[in-house]
Enzyme design. Structure first.
Site, PDB file in Angstrom:
ATOM      1  CB  CYS A 136      27.433  27.496  24.003  1.00 50.55           C
ATOM      2  SG  CYS A 136      28.443  26.256  24.208  1.00 50.55           S
ATOM      3  CB  CYS A 139      26.000  25.257  26.548  1.00 52.81           C
ATOM      4  SG  CYS A 139      27.813  25.985  26.084  1.00 52.81           S
ATOM      5  CG  ASP A 140      22.369  26.395  25.640  1.00 52.59           C
ATOM      6  OD1 ASP A 140      22.364  26.165  26.615  1.00 52.59           O
ATOM      7  OD2 ASP A 140      22.872  27.687  25.313  1.00 52.59           O
TER       8      ASP A 140
END
Ligand code: FAD
Ligand code: NAP
Length: 327
Positions: A136, A139-140
């Site tokens: 992701c 997300c990261d």
């Protein structure tokens, strides 16, 4: 002791399919119970721009769209419960669902549990998950500010992840196992025009390499599938974007699925092999897998569940899903 909670209709999943089903079922006065699962809002929570949601001319962000869908479902008296269902029993009436936070029964069930990211299946990938390996970018990606990253895959997700990562990373390498991408042409054009992205064609990841203390990702070992040449690409992060598998493990052996685990529905319908159980969205669709198609089948499932519940006393005996057989 946790009490068992009964609802006429339960919707499992809080992605576009689940929320759309909830809006339609609630407007039919069915006061559905929607169980969100761990991934509240579904897959679109992991992305940024959504440019193809009809009516939103300027595009919008995935999490914003899902927040709007949630509010829409709540406006029509859907009850939303945050829980993850661990097992179901569809052989009894009412159907039984066991969650982490509660026990539930229902007369009709809409399965909208969507899909989850696939991984390559390498031991090194597992070892570095959360320490340089991710599925992701939104997300990261932030953790790789000024670093070099690789994205594995050739579909829309891989290309979007690569484009997104250019906002953080110093350089992005897309690794694809063939010599052409599956992604939409408009995304490909953006990818090829981006000076921070390069593509390594015809290559697969054999291993993710690490070093340092604590050990983090230092590179990926690649094999060229045409020449057999083995090379190491130095990177600090690897984003796996090779597609998704349907979230159907809890239904195994209870509803018919195809060989890849997608729930089989009667063509032109959301009915499954179990009477009173309907499936909508990515969990039953391996072809289109779009927010709008998930929402569309969510609508269909709610309308079919509503009709089925209305005819419930007469419905027992015949099986609308009898035309389906398990693979
Ligand atoms: P999902 O969105 O997968 O939601 C599944 C829901 O089920 C989740 O809420 C989860 O918590 C819940 N659930 C799962 N298991 C359980 C359980 N055991 N108990 C309870 N709940 C459970 N599509 C587009 O149209 N446009 C885009 O721009 C776009 N961008 C994308 C970007 C990315 C990075 C990804 C991964 C996908 C993208 N897609 C896009 C595809 C789109 O996100 C999916 O088609 C859509 O989200 C499918 O909706 P769904 O409701 O079927 O399932
Ligand atoms: P996908 O379309 O299935 O693409 C997966 C990619 O990963 C393919 O290029 C595939 O290669 C590659 N791959 C699969 N297994 C692999 C392995 N073991 N090793 C190396 N590479 C592997 O999946 P997706 O990109 O996640 O998209 C899923 C769905 O969501 C699609 O329907 C897509 O349209 C939709 N989506 C839409 C948008 C958008 O509309 N903007 C954005 C994201 C996703 P091959 O090409 O060789 O098969």
């Amino acid at each position: 002791m946790t009490k068992t909670r009964h609802s006429r209709l339960i919707i499992l999943g809080s992605g576009p399919a689940g929320y759309s089903a909830a809006v339609y079922a609630a407007r039919a006065n069915r006061t559905p119970l929607l169980i969100t699962g761990l991934e509240q809002g579904g897959q679109l929570m992991t992305t940024t721009d959504v440019d193809n949601w009809p009516g939103d001319v300027e595009g919008l962000q995935g999490p914003a769209l899902m927040e709007r869908m949630k509010r829409h479902a709540e406006r029509f008296a859907t009850e939303i419960v945050n829980d993850q269902v661990q097992s179901v029993d569809l052989s009894v009436r009412p159907f039984r669902l066991e969650g982490d936070a509660g026990h539930y029964t229902c007369d009709a069930l809409i399965i909208a549990t969507g899909a989850a990211a696939k991984y390559l299946g390498l031991a090194s990938e597992e070892k570095f998950r959360g320490r340089g390996v991710s599925a992701c970018a939104t997300c990261d990606g932030f953790f790789f500010r000024g670093h070099r990253v690789a994205v594995v895959g050739g579909g829309n997700t891989a290309v979007e992840e690569a484009l997104y990562l250019t906002h953080h990373a110093e350089g992005v390498t897309l690794i694809h196992r063939r010599d052409s991408l599956r992604a939409e042409k408009i995304l490909q054009a953006r990818l090829f025009a981006n000076p921070k992205i390069r593509v390594v064609w015809d290559s697969v990841v054999d291993e993710i390499e690490g070093g340092g203390t604590p050990e983090t990702v230092t590179g990926v070992r690649l094999s060229n599938v045409k020449t057999g040449a083995v090379t190491t690409l130095p990177v600090d992060g690897v984003f796996i974007a090779i597609g998704h598998s349907p979230n159907t493990a809890i239904f195994a052996g209870q509803v018919a699925m195809d060989g890849e685990g997608y729930i089989r529905t009667v063509p032109g319908s959301t009915r499954t092999t179990v009477e009173g159980v309907f499936a909508a969205g990515d969990v039953q669709d391996k072809v289109f897998r779009q927010a709008v198609t998930a929402a569309g089948t969510g609508c269909m499932a709610a309308l079919e569940a509503e009709k089925w519940l209305a005819e419930l006393p007469a419905a027992s005996g015949s099986s609308p899903g009898a035309a389906l057989a398990a693979d």
